[in-house]
Design an enzyme around this catalytic site. Structure first.
Site, PDB file in Angstrom:
ATOM      1  N   VAL A  20       0.547  -0.977   0.251  1.00  0.00           N
ATOM      2  CA  VAL A  20       0.208  -0.028  -0.264  1.00  0.00           C
ATOM      3  C   VAL A  20       0.669   0.997  -0.087  1.00  0.00           C
ATOM      4  CG1 VAL A  20      -1.783   1.409   1.057  1.00  0.00           C
ATOM      5  CG2 VAL A  20      -1.863  -1.354   1.151  1.00  0.00           C
ATOM      6  N   CYS A  21       0.524   2.108  -1.203  1.00  0.00           N
ATOM      7  CA  CYS A  21       1.459   3.260  -0.888  1.00  0.00           C
ATOM      8  C   CYS A  21       0.704   4.224  -0.259  1.00  0.00           C
ATOM      9  CB  CYS A  21       1.847   3.696  -1.876  1.00  0.00           C
ATOM     10  SG  CYS A  21       2.894   5.019  -2.965  1.00  0.00           S
ATOM     11  N   LEU A  22       1.218   4.575   1.007  1.00  0.00           N
ATOM     12  CA  LEU A  22       0.177   5.764   1.762  1.00  0.00           C
ATOM     13  C   LEU A  22       0.921   6.429   2.691  1.00  0.00           C
ATOM     14  CD1 LEU A  22      -2.674   6.748   3.064  1.00  0.00           C
ATOM     15  CD2 LEU A  22      -2.693   5.192   4.828  1.00  0.00           C
TER      16      LEU A  22
END
Length: 183
Positions: A111-113
């Site tokens: 996840v790219c957060l």
């Protein structure tokens, strides 16, 4: 008299074993903070939390998100959380267990957060992370992608992106990738 000493010795052993067990069960600072975070969760109705290993293992849990708006409306997406013993000084490790066509989630579930990476601060909590994940579904970000193909389609042709999302959520192929049904 001999029996009395044996009884006292047995009681002492039992007390020492109980003390050792209490020491082993002592919670880390990360566990205490996580317990506080979980007890104070204020999630939207479209999000849920489960503990697959039981309530005794707070450091590993799953969150389901069912967006009620946007491209992913109607889908259910499952995320696993692994929390370090040094939490909150280290962000939780979050993986998407649902194969999803999304610019900010790759096919391995990474996840790219930003708040899970460079913008993590100890004042943030699990509630903040879950709201951040929810926000990825209402506002996918093509400017910081993990899935570059999905990001390019979102940027160049939002209608095609919406169509691809719908097909993927129904359990179809997009290109060479098969997506499991999540609607």
């Amino acid at each position: 008299m001999i029996r009395l000493f044996k009884v006292k010795e047995k009681q002492r052993e039992t007390a020492e074993n109980a003390k050792d067990e209490a020491i082993r069960r002592k919670q880390t600072a990360g566990e205490l903070r996580l317990h506080k975070d979980i007890s104070e969760l204020n999630l939207p109705q479209s999000c849920g939390i489960t503990f697959p290993n039981g309530k005794d293992d707070l450091m590993n849990f799953e969150v389901s998100i069912r967006p009620d708006e946007g491209y992913y409306h109607g889908g259910t997406f499952l995320f696993s959380f692994k929390v370090s013993p040094i939490y909150p000084h280290e962000a939780p490790k979050v993986k998407c267990k649902t194969t999803i066509y999304h610019p900010n989630i790759d096919l391995e579930g990474n996840v790219c957060l930003n708040i899970l990476r460079e913008d993590w601060k100890p004042v943030l909590n699990i509630n903040t992370v879950i709201y951040g994940l929810y926000h990825l579904f209402t506002e996918p970000n093509y400017e910081d992608p993990l899935n570059h193909d999905a990001a390019q389609v979102l940027r160049d042709d939002p209608k095609l992106f919406e169509s691809n999302v719908r097909w993927a959520m129904k359990g179809c192929h997009i290109g060479d990738t098969f997506y499991s049904q999540c609607i």
